[in-house]
Design an enzyme around this catalytic site. Structure first.
Site, PDB file in Angstrom:
ATOM      1  N   ASP A 138      68.854   1.040 -52.017  1.00 53.99           N
ATOM      2  CA  ASP A 138      70.062   1.591 -52.643  1.00 53.99           C
ATOM      3  C   ASP A 138      71.230   0.608 -52.601  1.00 53.99           C
ATOM      4  OD1 ASP A 138      71.610   4.250 -53.492  1.00 53.99           O
ATOM      5  OD2 ASP A 138      72.769   3.286 -51.915  1.00 53.99           O
ATOM      6  N   ALA A 166      72.367   5.122 -56.138  1.00 55.48           N
ATOM      7  CA  ALA A 166      71.268   4.474 -56.855  1.00 55.48           C
ATOM      8  C   ALA A 166      69.961   5.218 -56.619  1.00 55.48           C
ATOM      9  CB  ALA A 166      71.140   3.013 -56.430  1.00 55.48           C
ATOM     10  N   ASP A 167      69.682   5.561 -55.379  1.00 57.73           N
ATOM     11  CA  ASP A 167      68.459   6.295 -55.063  1.00 57.73           C
ATOM     12  C   ASP A 167      68.423   7.656 -55.742  1.00 57.73           C
ATOM     13  OD1 ASP A 167      66.813   4.679 -53.478  1.00 57.73           O
ATOM     14  OD2 ASP A 167      67.989   5.079 -51.689  1.00 57.73           O
ATOM     15  N   VAL A 168      69.470   8.423 -55.547  1.00 66.72           N
ATOM     16  CA  VAL A 168      69.500   9.776 -56.116  1.00 66.72           C
ATOM     17  C   VAL A 168      69.526   9.717 -57.641  1.00 66.72           C
ATOM     18  CG1 VAL A 168      70.871  11.881 -56.301  1.00 66.72           C
ATOM     19  CG2 VAL A 168      70.532  10.810 -54.067  1.00 66.72           C
TER      20      VAL A 168
END
Length: 397
Positions: A138, A166-168
């Protein structure tokens, strides 16, 4: 129960982006089988905090799933996975690109097992391009994707936002891609490979930030909580804390000036229109800050809300989850976990106001391998094959 109860997903993901993606489908009723390696998803050990030995991190993104343990490096584990894929609709993975192929389950192999399969791959940089093989987390995507260059106070160091955007975000794009692919498959019967990346997620979120750069050629700079195109639109200090004020047009600006007892500011040539205010923000903002320090957060929030100007307090989580709105909208739910007891979890932000089915009642995040035998029997795996992949303490009925 749930709108997606006819969908079966084989979840090979771990950490955050993949589990966040598959949790949405699980919440909507899909049959999500979380396939974990011996030892489990890395986040089972990420902490503290732990609740009776269970990672709060893991608990936050794995509800409504069933866990099985398979060693995909073994022939026995691979054989069982093939049986699962034969009856699945979707496979989701977030290994480094190329890993699934090396295990024998790349897209071409999956199509041979199940000609209608949807494969969704989430990675740092995507399945093609020069950065394909680079490890991606992320914070790396936030830095390379421009977010950290515009986050923080002016002239300060780069700052990572407190949430893993970024991950979500990549998990959300994968959800959208999977639903699109499922709709297309329903019409055509075609399989699909959905490719979502953390870096492209960050690029896609730039919207007007990229538009401003394309139009001007100038690198945007950090503005703290301020907006590059609207003013005033940021956090302001009150006598006892901070609040956000968003004055979105010139009519609101005139109302704002009248409400705070400075009606002449609305006719000041430096501040009359939004472009004027953006150009002269260095003059206007200190004037507003001096004014707003004279009253409390609650007083300003109540005042501006009374005249329909967007305004709100800046909450800590203890304040957020004490706000009755959160309960009214069902954004905190509880589940009964076999080890951790009653666990609070964040609710689903999508609401359905017609018909039945929607969001399923929440089930606790699974123990490692809790459903191995149960799931494999459901999928018709022979008892001798089940015995071949079980026998460790983490496997359960």
């Amino acid at each position: 129960m749930g709108y997606l109860s006819d969908i079966t997903i084989i979840d090979l993901t771990r950490i955050l982006s993949g589990p966040f993606c598959t949790m949405y489908f699980a919440d909507m009723g899909a049959n999500v089988i979380k396939v974990e390696p011996p030892g489990g998803d890395d986040t089972r050990t990420w902490g503290p905090p732990f609740i009776e030995g269970e990672s709060a991190y893991f608990l936050s993104i794995n509800r409504n799933k069933r866990s099985i343990v398979l060693d995909l490096k073994s022939d026995e584990g691979k054989a069982v996975l093939r049986r699962l894929i034969e009856k699945a609709d979707v496979v989701v993975e977030n290994f480094r690109p190329g890993t699934l192929e090396r295990l024998g389950f790349g897209f071409e192999a999956l199509k041979q097992i199940n000609p209608r399969i949807i494969l969704a791959s989430i990675s740092g940089f995507g399945q093609t391009g020069r950065y394909r093989d680079e490890p991606g987390y992320d914070v790396i995507a936030q830095g390379m994707g421009g977010l950290m260059s515009v986050t923080g106070e002016p002239d300060g160091p780069p700052v990572k936002p407190g949430f893993s955007l970024a991950d979500v975000g990549a998990g959300m794009w994968a959800i959208i891609g999977i639903l699109t692919a499922l709709h297309h498959r329903d019409r055509t019967g075609e399989p699909q490979w959905v490719d979502a990346s953390l870096l492209e997620t960050m690029i896609s979120m730039q919207t007007y930030i990229a538009g401003n750069f394309f139009a001007s050629g100038k690198n945007p700079r950090p503005l703290g909580s301020a907006h590059p195109n609207i003013c005033p639109y940021q956090a302001f200090p009150a006598s006892d804390g901070y609040f956000n004020l968003a004055v979105g047009n010139d009519k609101m600006w005139r109302q704002c000036c009248e409400a705070i007892g400075e009606p002449q500011w609305a006719d000041d040539e430096r501040f009359r229109t939004n472009p004027d205010r953006v150009v002269h923000r260095d003059v206007l903002i200190p004037m507003l800050e001096e004014k707003f320090r004279q009253r409390t957060v609650a007083e300003w929030v109540n005042l501006f809300r009374s005249i329909r100007i967007p305004c709100g307090p800046i909450y800590r989580l203890s304040e957020l989850y004490a706000d009755p709105y959160v309960e009214e909208r069902g954004m905190v739910q509880t589940v009964e976990h076999p080890k951790a007891g009653v666990v609070r979890t964040v609710g689903v932000p999508v609401k359905f106001h017609h018909g039945e089915g929607g969001v399923r009642p929440f089930l606790a995040p699974p123990l490692l391998g809790q459903h191995t035998v149960e799931v494999l029997r459901e999928f018709g795996v022979p008892e001798e094959a089940i015995q071949a992949v079980t026998g460790r303490p983490e496997h359960g009925e």
